[in-house]
Design a protein around this motif. Structure first.
Motif, PDB file in Angstrom:
ATOM      1  N   ILE A  43       0.811  -1.221  -0.226  1.00  0.00           N
ATOM      2  CA  ILE A  43       0.060   0.441  -0.134  1.00  0.00           C
ATOM      3  C   ILE A  43       0.962   1.425   0.253  1.00  0.00           C
ATOM      4  N   PHE A  44       0.549   2.126  -1.160  1.00  0.00           N
ATOM      5  CA  PHE A  44       1.191   3.832  -1.276  1.00  0.00           C
ATOM      6  C   PHE A  44       0.157   4.479  -0.597  1.00  0.00           C
ATOM      7  N   VAL A  45       0.907   5.575   0.091  1.00  0.00           N
ATOM      8  CA  VAL A  45       0.177   6.546   1.006  1.00  0.00           C
ATOM      9  C   VAL A  45       1.052   7.947  -0.163  1.00  0.00           C
ATOM     10  N   ASN A  46      -0.467   8.723  -0.185  1.00  0.00           N
ATOM     11  CA  ASN A  46       0.182  10.232   0.241  1.00  0.00           C
ATOM     12  C   ASN A  46      -1.042  10.710   0.938  1.00  0.00           C
ATOM     13  N   GLU A  47      -0.314  11.221   1.948  1.00  0.00           N
ATOM     14  CA  GLU A  47      -0.761  11.207   3.439  1.00  0.00           C
ATOM     15  C   GLU A  47      -1.277  13.174   3.056  1.00  0.00           C
TER      16      GLU A  47
END
Length: 216
Positions: A43-47
């Protein structure tokens, strides 16, 4: 709109994901984590933008979207047609263009013309069934294959195949040709039905930003 809720994207692995990320970057959406080719993350996140991304095999993308594990998915229209999941198809992204075709040796053209009962090999049995049964009203035996479907007519397993054609070079190298075109294909954006109601503003805003880029 819940500002604490992440909007989750399921992207078809490979070229499709890369092209999608390029397109999203033009709208100001980036995910630096995904650029690390050595990362083993799932899972890749852009906070900052409250966005999550994950990569999945093409046929699984509509499943993740239908069941709400992803709000938005990007996948080829061939997969959408084959999987027939309950999702909203909201945008043609304009890349990954190719065709779904009936292919085979030249002499098989007569079998198609006279609506004879034939054997059809395909990775896409549902698309093949819909085309022959509902559009051509031709009774056929459909054989599901997972590998190189071009082998079907060559070794006598099938009379024709239903498959994606991009340049047609593989067909020509194996003495096969396009006999009938079923439909054009391209990458599409799909949305979960509940997400469309719950996150209408965010999703519609994204579509509006992407639309002119896809039409360019």
């Amino acid at each position: 709109m819940n500002n604490d809720r992440y909007l989750t994207f399921a992207l078809g692995k490979g070229r499709l994901a890369n092209k999608t990320l390029e397109l999203l970057e033009k709208t100001g959406i980036t995910c630096e984590e995904m650029k690390d080719k050595n990362s083993r993350k799932l899972i890749f996140v852009n906070e900052d933008l409250k966005l999550r991304f994950f990569l999945a095999k093409g046929p699984d993308v509509p499943t993740y979207v239908e069941y709400g594990a992803a709000d938005i998915g990007v996948v080829g229209s061939d997969t959408i047609m084959e999987e027939n999941r309950r999702v909203y198809e909201v945008l043609d992204l304009g890349f990954g263009k190719c065709r779904m075709c009936v292919c085979g040796p030249a002499q098989a053209r007569e079998l198609l013309k006279h609506h004879e009962r034939i054997r059809v090999a395909s990775k896409y049995p549902n698309i093949a069934k819909d085309y022959f049964f509902n559009k051509k009203h031709q009774t056929v035996d459909i054989i599901k294959l997972n590998g190189s479907v071009e082998l079907g007519p060559i070794v006598g397993l099938s009379d024709v195949i239903v498959d994606i054609v991009e340049t047609g070079s593989t067909l020509r190298e194996n003495g096969l040709e396009v006999l009938e075109e079923i439909c054009p294909l391209s990458a599409r954006m799909i949305v979960n039905q509940v997400s469309m109601q719950m996150e209408t503003e965010r999703i519609r805003s994204l579509i509006q930003k992407l639309k002119p880029l896809c039409e360019a």
